[in-house]
Design an enzyme around this catalytic site. Sequence first.
Site, PDB file in Angstrom:
ATOM      1  N   LYS A   1       7.036   3.657  16.477  1.00 27.44           N
ATOM      2  CA  LYS A   1       5.808   3.851  15.701  1.00 27.44           C
ATOM      3  C   LYS A   1       5.014   2.556  15.811  1.00 27.44           C
ATOM      4  O   LYS A   1       5.289   1.582  15.116  1.00 27.44           O
ATOM      5  CB  LYS A   1       6.100   4.178  14.242  1.00 27.44           C
ATOM      6  CG  LYS A   1       4.843   4.496  13.438  1.00 27.44           C
ATOM      7  CD  LYS A   1       5.174   4.882  12.010  1.00 27.44           C
ATOM      8  CE  LYS A   1       3.898   5.256  11.253  1.00 27.44           C
ATOM      9  NZ  LYS A   1       2.944   4.139  11.157  1.00 27.44           N
TER      10      LYS A   1
ATOM     11  N   TYR B   1       0.835  -1.208   0.000  1.00 23.13           N
ATOM     12  CA  TYR B   1       0.000   0.000   0.000  1.00 23.13           C
ATOM     13  C   TYR B   1       0.871   1.259   0.000  1.00 23.13           C
ATOM     14  O   TYR B   1       0.609   2.205  -0.761  1.00 23.13           O
ATOM     15  CB  TYR B   1      -0.927  -0.009   1.215  1.00 23.13           C
ATOM     16  CG  TYR B   1      -1.815   1.218   1.303  1.00 23.13           C
ATOM     17  CD1 TYR B   1      -2.954   1.336   0.514  1.00 23.13           C
ATOM     18  CD2 TYR B   1      -1.501   2.261   2.167  1.00 23.13           C
ATOM     19  CE1 TYR B   1      -3.764   2.464   0.577  1.00 23.13           C
ATOM     20  CE2 TYR B   1      -2.300   3.401   2.238  1.00 23.13           C
ATOM     21  CZ  TYR B   1      -3.431   3.495   1.447  1.00 23.13           C
ATOM     22  OH  TYR B   1      -4.221   4.621   1.506  1.00 23.13           O
TER      23      TYR B   1
END
Length: 702
Positions: A121, A44
């Site tokens: 993250k 993606y």
Amino acid sequence: MGAMTNSAVVLADTAAYAAAVEEASKAAAAYYATGGSTLDDDAYDRLVRGIAAYEEEHPQELLDASPTGKVAGGAATGDVPHTVPMLSLDNVFSAEQFVTWTASLERRIDRPVAAWSVEPKLDGLAVAARYRAGRLEQLITRGDGTAGEDVSHAIGTVVGLPEQLAEPVTIEMRGEILMTTEQFEQANAVRTEHGGAPFANPRNGAAGTLRAKDRAYTVEMTFFAYGALPLADSGELADTLAELPHSEVLARVAGLGVHTAADTDVAPRTVTTVEEVQSRVEEVAALRAALPFGIDGIVIKADLAADQREAGSGTRAPRWAIAYKLPAVEKVTRLLGVEWNVGRTGIIAPRAVLEPVEIDGSTVSYATLHNPADITRRDLRLGDRVMVYKAGDIIPRIEAPVAQLRTGDEQPIEFPEACPQCGSEIDTSEQRWRCVRGRDCRIVASVSYAAGRDQLDIEGLGATRVVQLVDAGLVADFADLFTLDRERLLGLDRMGETSTDNLLAAIGTARTQPLSRVFCALGVRGTGRSMSRRIARYFADMDRIRAADAEELQRVDGIGKEKAAAVVAELVELAPLIEKLMAAGVTMTEPGATPPPAPGEEDTEAAAAPDGEDGGLPLDGMTVVVTGAMTGALEKLSRNEMNELIERAGGKSSSSVSKRTSLLVAGEKAGSKRTKAEDLGVRIAAPDEFAGLIAGFLPSEV
């Protein structure tokens, strides 16, 4: 559609661009609706970067449906307005890109950034948790950044997000909801028990679970806060939060009882230079594979509130923070077949054959499948597109099929009806299937393992020589090695006098190896090198090990109820082999070990105390970790030999640094373990210093 580069899909024309926008939009919509997606995260990202590159060159062709410049790719919506826009982050993918970004930020604020906060993250779903007077009232997804979806029905199922804060403050916590590895496995087990398809990965699992309202079951998730904001009626707290550095905001959040990453191996760290940021990025990347939750990068933020205010934010992302993305550790590929391999103990293990895919810097063509029950539970079929996970040196594994990509042509996986190695019957009474002949099915593998360096260490006895001995009828198990005679060995091909004498000498040395190595050579299921050492040092001799019941075995560190029962059963099965070893004069005692007291002489805790706690050994009561390349007197020792040395000197060997670590032996290129030891204040010794500390225990040849 186009060729792949390291950073983006290359779109050749208008048609390719339109197709890419449609594919990205569908993938984002599926992810934000149900937690499923037709693309893995890396695919993606590459697609969106390709779309952005095409739009930069052809701005007149920009489509309204394009995901660029939009929070959540424009796919998510919501009806609960955010107090402050809940933005995404821009990305960098290399040290060079990060340096360029920092220079741009410092030009914008017209001064050097005073301090940086570096934090993981987390690979989850961004949410805002609103507290009023200390009570959790509302949980909202990020949505399109300006408004999100109310998911307050999930309150009470999220670890780390208390329903009542330590103080009655009005505040909004912002963070990630994710599934830890353990929670993901549990979620899929519960989900499949209720007839649902397993989640493809923890991120999709968290996204789908957070939105689910009418399930007949609940599964647990975890919250990690990455910031906090005042609400309209926060009072003095609003002024306080507005002026605090980001690092202090996180400390304030933790003090209120909300979970942050502060107690993890990748805890947020405040540094002052770009070089220190880069160093911490490397440390976090090195720790990634061992974490109990997923991360897909490192977030770097300007720490001071003043720097953040002057930098400001765009429509999609703040200008004072960036995500330094790490290489993908999961990709979607095709399951081509299943191989059934028989291990040295007769275990029949399935292995997935995959369409080769590049993951984390290496080409992956195979993945573990654990056992037949695992295949059935995950509903895997030949031809499936599957999500494959790999991190560091961990063997790749299949998480689940991507069910929405099925075409109907997929075929069921056939399980073997007879042992693939010898054709015998299969014992299917346990989850891990096993040939009824057990170790006899794989004599060569079993004997080769026993002769290995970390077991009996018989030099000159490789797999080829073992095959020769088995084919000649001289060896049926590794105990037969100790009854080999010179005359019969000389009768074999390529066995001259020198090689025969050398082999017999090596076997003679193996006869004197300590019990811990002999026990390891037995290949008892559920035990390995470190567990074999613990068992040998606790019981001191083989007779006591064989006489122990499951309850006694549980006194050994690391052995639980199930493993204890399995070890007892294995030892019964191995009794004839052990008797042969004893008859051959193989050592059945552990040097320096003291037998446990008889029942009633001491309590269980005292009986389980490490050997040497009377003060006579240099590493008494110490937990020691070894990392990096050893030098000097320790240079030729394997890691297993180092661990044996530690335990002979009274210590306990460990593979990971923690608050319980007493000493880190740090050789060349020690890496992240040394850094963590420094952070925790753990004592660090160079190889030469450690060799001096335990000099009396070094092998004589050293």
